[in-house]
Structures are given as C-alpha cells and as structure tokens.
Scaffold this motif. Structure first.
Motif, mmCIF file in Angstrom:
data_model
loop_
_atom_site.group_PDB
_atom_site.id
_atom_site.type_symbol
_atom_site.label_atom_id
_atom_site.label_comp_id
_atom_site.label_asym_id
_atom_site.label_seq_id
_atom_site.Cartn_x
_atom_site.Cartn_y
_atom_site.Cartn_z
ATOM 1 N N ASP A 160 -3.235 4.328 -6.421
ATOM 2 C CA ASP A 160 -3.794 5.005 -5.849
ATOM 3 C C ASP A 160 -2.263 6.397 -5.768
ATOM 4 O O ASP A 160 -1.366 5.553 -6.233
ATOM 5 C CB ASP A 160 -4.591 5.879 -5.179
ATOM 6 N N GLU A 161 -2.287 7.241 -6.216
ATOM 7 C CA GLU A 161 -0.816 8.215 -5.537
ATOM 8 C C GLU A 161 0.177 8.479 -4.775
ATOM 9 O O GLU A 161 1.180 8.794 -5.243
ATOM 10 C CB GLU A 161 -1.614 10.002 -5.992
ATOM 11 N N ARG A 162 -0.265 7.729 -4.030
ATOM 12 C CA ARG A 162 -0.348 7.471 -2.825
ATOM 13 C C ARG A 162 1.117 6.524 -2.959
ATOM 14 O O ARG A 162 1.971 6.398 -2.337
ATOM 15 C CB ARG A 162 -0.344 7.206 -1.261
ATOM 16 N N GLN A 163 0.339 5.543 -3.538
ATOM 17 C CA GLN A 163 1.286 4.444 -3.798
ATOM 18 C C GLN A 163 1.965 4.540 -4.835
ATOM 19 O O GLN A 163 3.311 3.913 -4.686
ATOM 20 C CB GLN A 163 -0.149 3.292 -4.125
ATOM 21 N N ILE A 164 1.938 4.965 -6.083
ATOM 22 C CA ILE A 164 2.965 5.369 -6.884
ATOM 23 C C ILE A 164 3.972 6.265 -6.533
ATOM 24 O O ILE A 164 4.842 6.095 -6.622
ATOM 25 C CB ILE A 164 1.828 5.759 -8.144
#
Length: 752
Positions: free
Chosen positions: A508-512
């Motif tokens: 997800d965007e947070r992990q990216i």
C-alpha cells in the motif's frame, strides 16, 4: 622538459607528477616510453640514491606480461644538475583506483581475473628475489588491451634483512595496504607473503568498495592491521561467493604462514576456482568445522524489508508446527517482482538471527526446467558441496548402498557409473527423502524451492512424490510460484501434507513511502513522491524501484552537491512504461550497439551466464566484457552479479532480449557460443581434431550447435549429449536433441 632529449629519448608530454618526481611520455628508438624523472633534491642522500638505482636494477631483471617493463635508466645533466631517469614500457590504460572510482564495486568475475594476473606478476617479481612492498590500486594498471600490469618498483627490496623504514623513520610503502609483519620489531625479513596480504586488501576493496583497514587516523589503521579481523567480505558484499570470500580471507591472515605460500600458488587457486584442489580441500575443512552449508550468494537489496508481517507470521506458525510434528508446506504465490523470494529470504534470516539452529537448503527452477527434482538436487549439493554429497548420501542410504553411486552422480549432474542402476522418479524421491530425513534428525530443515512456475508437470509432481518419505521429518517446504492456470500440483501437495497458500498482495501507499525513505534518504521527498509511485507501480516492489529509476532518468529527481535527492519537476508527468514487458523493452532500447550485442549473446547463453564465454563468442577481451556488464548493471539494471557469474535481473529481460533478435543473428550467436564451447574442450588423443565433449558439456555444446547456422557439426557429440541427458533424468532435453537431429538427419553421417 618538453622537447628536451634525455638519453635516447625525446620528452613529449607530462603523464603525471608527484612528490618523487614527474613521469613523461617520451619517444625513443623503439617508440613511446614512460620516462620517470626523479626530483634532484630527493637523491641527495645516499639512501634515496641507492633506492633509485635499486629500482632500475630490479626492473631490468624482470620480464613478464603482468609487470610493466623497465627498458633503460641513466643520468642526465640539466643546467649542471644531474637528473636520474628510468624509461619504462609505455602503457595506456587506467589504474585499479580509476576502475574502482568508476564502478564503485568491481564484479567478482573481474576481481578474480585481476587478482590472478596481479598474482602472476608478483610471482615473477618474487622469482627475481624481490618483494614489491607497495601493491595498491594506484600501482596496478588495466591497459586498453585489457591486460593487467603491476608497476612501480620504487621501494621494492630483496627479502632478507629488508628495511622497513627510511633513515628518517618514515614507513616505506602505503600503510593501509601493509602486512602485519611490516610493522614488527623483529620479523626476520619481509618476504613475498607481505605482497599477498596487500593483494588481499586490494581485492577486498575492489569487491566491496571499502578498504578493510582504512581510517583517517594512521594509528587506527595500524591497530586494525595488527590486531583486528576485518569483517568477512560476504558481510559487506552479499554477492561475494563463498570461494572468493575465503580466498581473500586467506590472503588477509595475520600469520603469514596461514596465507598462500607463494604468489604462484595463489594465482593457481584463483584460476582454478571452485574446481581446484585448494578450494576442494578448504571447503571440506570449513564444512567439517561448522557442520553447516557455506553462505549462499545473496542478491543486493534496494532497501530493508518492509511490510509482510502477516505473511511472516504465517510462515512462523508453519515452522513451529514442522518443528513439533513433522513436514509442513507453504506455497507463496504472486506476480513477478512482488517479493516472493524476498519474503522467504527474510524469514530464513530472521530464524538465524534469533538463534534458531537450522539447516537452510535452497534450490530453484529456471525457464524450461524439467527432470523431476532437479531443484532439490541443487539444494542438496549447495548444502553439502558437490564433492561432499557422498558421505551424507551413503549414511542416509545405508540400507540400500547400491543406490548411492547413482544418486550421487545424479546430484552432481553426471551419468551413473558403469553398472550402477538407473534411478527412476520414485527411487530418486526416496533417496532425496532419506537425505533430508537424516539432516532433519540433526536440525530442523527449511527447504526453499523457488520459481516452481518454471517447472514442468513432472518436476512439480516430484515435490508431491517427496512428501510421503518426509511425513515425520522436521521440514518446512516453501515453494514460490507465480500464479499459474493449472494449480493441480498445489492441490496435490495439500492433499499429501498439511500445506498453506500465502498470496502476496501489492504494497500500500504507506509501505511504499517507507521503502522510499530508505531509497532517497529523505522523509519529506518520500512523502511527496509515494502517491505517484503507488499509482504507477500498482504496489509491486520491483516496479516501484523501476518507476523511481524512470523519475531519475526523466530528471524529475535530481541531487544537490551533498548527494541529497529533490524534486525538480512534477513527478506525475514523467512517462513510465505501463507494464514490466514495456519497461524491459525500453531499457534494452537504451543500450548502445556494443552493449546490446554483448547482452544479446548473453541471452543466447541463458538466464545465468559466464562473461568469459560471452566474450569468447563476441571475440572481445574477457576483461572488456566484464567491465561492460558491470556498466550495464550500474546504468541500466538489466543484469546483476551473482558470485563469479552474471544473471539477468529478471527472467523477462532475458526472454525479451532473445525474442527481439533477428532470427539469422540469433543463429549466428548460438554458433559463436558453440565454437567458444568447443575451444574449451580438452584435446583428444589426436590433438585438436580429436576434441570430444561428455556429460553436461556435451548437452550444452549440442544445444547451441543445433540452434546455430551449422547444425550438422553437432554430429560427433550428439550421442554423448543424449546419453548424458537420459542418465541425468532429463528426458525432455534428450528428446529435444533427438528432434533437432531428426530435422537435419540427411546431413549428419550415421545419424541413426
């Protein structure tokens, strides 16, 4: 001095200058030379003058292709002041320091070639009764013809009674490349093993980009060389092979008696590599001492591990159950680049870091793989060593000793000995299970089989056939696979043993954003570009870094003078390929003609390839090919080093490079590879005309010959290739050879 005549030479240009004097390019009766002129005031004391004359005398006695030759020496008066000069072989090229500055890390294949040639040069120097004493990257040249030459004998001395310092007490040599005995109070004379320690330091620095002893404070350097063991090379360069790591560690031993005895011995060991007697003996000693497999080559990662905690927890639970009650299996699925191998690798690393006493066996399938349990053979031989598999196989198969010779031959990829029984799939599965059970009785086994989607139906079935023999063994089998239309093999595995499926989802965007904080070293910048990369990459980690490369290449990101990244234009406007395939094609299109030709020949060799073989097929110097593949890795990310060889960074890169070639050009490349392989064969009893291939070498030679422009020349090797493939259980490969021969049977004598 420009235009001045010195002896028989006319000075033309300055090549370099330093504290000792100036080196000029000059022309004499035999052509260009490098003319070293020492500053007059440096020769005013008797010791300096003696060292200069000694350098000239030593150089005159050594003639070797890996040593810059001394051609002449003398004195010349300029305005009443005497100049001393030495004329040396003029060599155009760059030093290892220049090579390292450009590459940052030198691929292992090239390190091995450089190390071997430097050691040959040192052997010639030592044979003259001389110790170089200043082996360092600045004193080794790689010429434009890709030869490696040791230079600068300015402080070389004979071994016995060697002085360590000048009359003023200054250390002679470069401190960070010195051997411990060069600092000793009473060493009984420095010998050639001091130069081998320096060579080890040079190779460590080339491979890792870091000098193992360097520090701004010379006292720290001094302490490290005398008392501290440097980190193992594999810790600072995970791509270093076990062989090369141990070779460098041997050169860097504090006790000179523990190093190689001579430079010639070191060169022989490096040239023979994993097939040589030194490594065969050393590997056996290491395995016996540790009772563990040698560290496997690991691929450098773009970032630390991020996310996947739920998936790791699932693997941890399967591991707990395997240790408590017997075999468990986990099939990790996901699209290319999603992180399947990374997850398994991280899981193994965490088990080891937590002190779990485990055996970690690792194997995998390549495109077109067949032959049942070939990936399991890779895992077992990697664990025990190619020459160490007999003992565990004999112990595990003590009730059926007649199977041992055939099983060991199969593990090694060889035909069974004469009179030994042929092992069918069921017998092989029983043998493999016996070895794994024996290992699991000592320690729990983590068995990783990668890229099961490349295996054919018989290979997948082999995994299921293995299960009954491991029912009570402490084994966790992890198989990684891309999603495939036919998952019957997974269902069969689940019916045979408790198994789970772990499907990796996109990040997800947070992990990216977490990934990007590490990649760009800026929390603010990561927050700016994470939404763009999340949208363009689809959450695929491999694609995240490819899109990031696109942003850098598209100038949406730039670096300031301190090396910090910052946004220079709207990242969302940068065009990036919409698929991995488009991305691969765009990267291939960015190569110049020479690099594209090398890469296309490599694609014909296979997913993993030997740069020296590619060079021979391309008719270029091996060092040149190694340098270019390193440049391709650095600039385009299309290939990567894997121990002493190279691999394509992704299977699709190799597939696209092979497919986009003109068919006629592809045939020519396969023919050139076949010719290079044939040239490597040992001569037969009738000389070159009698060369013949056996075993897997025959299979490889015939494969390329049949794909080349002169397929009928495969005739003399066809029988050996088919016999080898059948003996190794690779029936489809044998059938492919037979089919290829059938198509041209009218052109091959005795084709039947």
């Amino acid at each position: 001095m420009i235009g001045e005549r010195i002896g028989d030479f006319r000075v033309e240009a300055v090549l370099g200058a330093g504290g000792m004097g100036t080196v000029y390019r000059a022309t004499g009766p035999g052509g260009a030379v490098a003319l070293k002129v020492v500053l007059p005031h440096l020769l005013e004391d008797a010791g300096a003058l003696a060292r200069f004359r000694r350098e000239a005398a030593i150089g005159a006695t050594i003639r070797h292709p890996n040593v810059v030759a001394t051609l002449a020496s003398g004195e010349h008066d300029v305005e009443g002041r005497p100049l001393r000069w030495i004329a040396m072989e003029y060599v155009e090229g760059r030093t290892l320091r220049g090579l390292l500055d450009e590459m940052r890390r030198v691929p292992e294949d090239l390190c091995r070639r450089i190390g071997c040639e430097v050691a040959r040069g040192l052997a010639a120097i030592h044979a003259a009764g001389v110790v170089h004493r200043d082996v360092k990257p600045e004193n080794v040249l790689v010429t434009r013809r890709h030869e490696v030459k040791v230079m600068d004998l300015g402080i070389a001395r004979g071994g016995a009674g060697d002085e360590r310092v000048t009359a003023t007490g200054a250390f002679v040599g470069s401190v960070q490349y010195a051997a411990p005995e060069q600092f000793a109070e009473a060493d009984g004379g420095i010998d050639g093993r001091a130069d081998l320690h320096a060579l080890g330091t040079v190779l460590y620095e080339l491979s890792s980009g870091t000098n193992p002893f360097e520090d701004p404070d010379w006292r720290v350097v001094f302490r490290r060389i005398l008392r501290e063991e440097p980190p193992r090379l594999g810790l600072v360069n995970p791509q270093a092979s076990p062989f090369f790591e141990e070779f460098v560690a041997t050169l860097l031993q504090k006790d000179r008696d523990a190093r190689f005895a001579t430079a010639a011995e070191a060169a022989d060991a490096l040239e023979a590599g994993e097939a040589g007697p030194w490594w065969e003996r050393r590997e056996r000693e290491l395995r016996a001492a540790s009772r563990r497999p040698l560290r496997r080559v690991r691929v450098a990662r773009d970032s630390a591990f991020v996310g996947r905690e739920d998936e790791l927890a699932a693997l941890r639970e399967e591991w707990r159950r395997a240790c408590a009650g017997g075999l468990r299996a986990a099939v990790v699925t996901g699209e290319a680049g999603i992180g399947k191998s990374r997850l398994a690798d991280e899981f193994a690393a965490r088990l080891e870091s937590e002190g779990e006493d485990i055996f970690f066996l690792h194997g995998g399938f390549l495109p077109g793989a067949e032959g049942g349990a070939g990936a399991l053979a890779d895992a077992i031989t990697a664990h025990f060593g190619r020459d160490g598999v007999f003992e565990p196989a004999a112990a595990a198969l003590s009730e059926t000793p007649s199977l041992v010779p055939s099983f060991v031959a199969w593990l090694r990829g060889e035909a069974p000995p004469a009179g030994a029984p042929h092992l069918g799939p069921a017998a092989l599965a029983r043998c493999i299970a016996s070895v794994l059970r024996a290992a699991a009785a000592e320690r729990p086994v983590l068995l990783l089989v990668e890229d099961a989607h490349f295996a054919d139906s018989s290979a997948r079935a082999a995994l299921a056939e293995l299960v009954p023999g491991l029912a009570a063994a402490r084994v966790l089998l992890i198989a990684t696979s891309r999603p495939v239309g036919d998952d019957a093999w997974i269902a069969a595995l689940e019916r045979a043993t408790p198994a789970s499926r772990i499907a990796l989802r996109p990040l997800d965007e947070r992990q990216i954003e977490t990934l990007l904080r590490q990649a760009v070293a800026s929390e603010v910048l990561a927050g700016q570009i994470a939404p763009v990369l999340a949208a363009k990459s689809g959450g695929n980690p491999f694609f995240v870094f490819e899109v990031l490369r696109g942003l850098r290449d598209g100038r949406a990101l730039s670096r300031d003078g301190a090396g910090r990244w910052f946004v220079t234009s709207d990242p969302s406007r940068v065009e990036v390929p919409s698929s991995v395939e488009d991305l691969v094609l765009a990267r291939l299109a960015g190569l110049d003609a020479g690099d594209r030709s090398l890469l296309e020949t490599a694609a014909c060799v296979g997913f993993e390839f030997d740069a020296s073989l590619v060079a021979a097929a391309e008719r270029v110097a091996a060092v040149h090919a190694m340098e270019r593949f390193a440049a391709i890795e650095r600039a385009h990310g299309l290939v990567r080093t894997a121990g002493p060889r190279f691999q394509f960074d992704h299977h699709q890169i190799r597939e696209r490079a092979w497919e986009r070639m003109d068919p006629a050009a592809r045939r020519d490349r396969h023919g050139a590879i076949a010719a290079a392989l044939a040239a490597r064969l040992p001569p037969g009893p009738d000389g070159a005309a009698g060369r013949s291939a056996t075993g897997p070498a025959a299979e490889e030679l015939v494969r390329h010959t049949l794909l080349g422009p002169d397929p009928e020349s495969a005739g003399p090797h066809v029988g050996a290739a088919i016999e080898s493939a059948i003996a190794r259980g690779r029936i489809r490969d044998a059938a492919a050879v037979a089919d290829g021969v059938e198509r041209i049977a009218d052109r091959i004598p005795d084709a039947q």
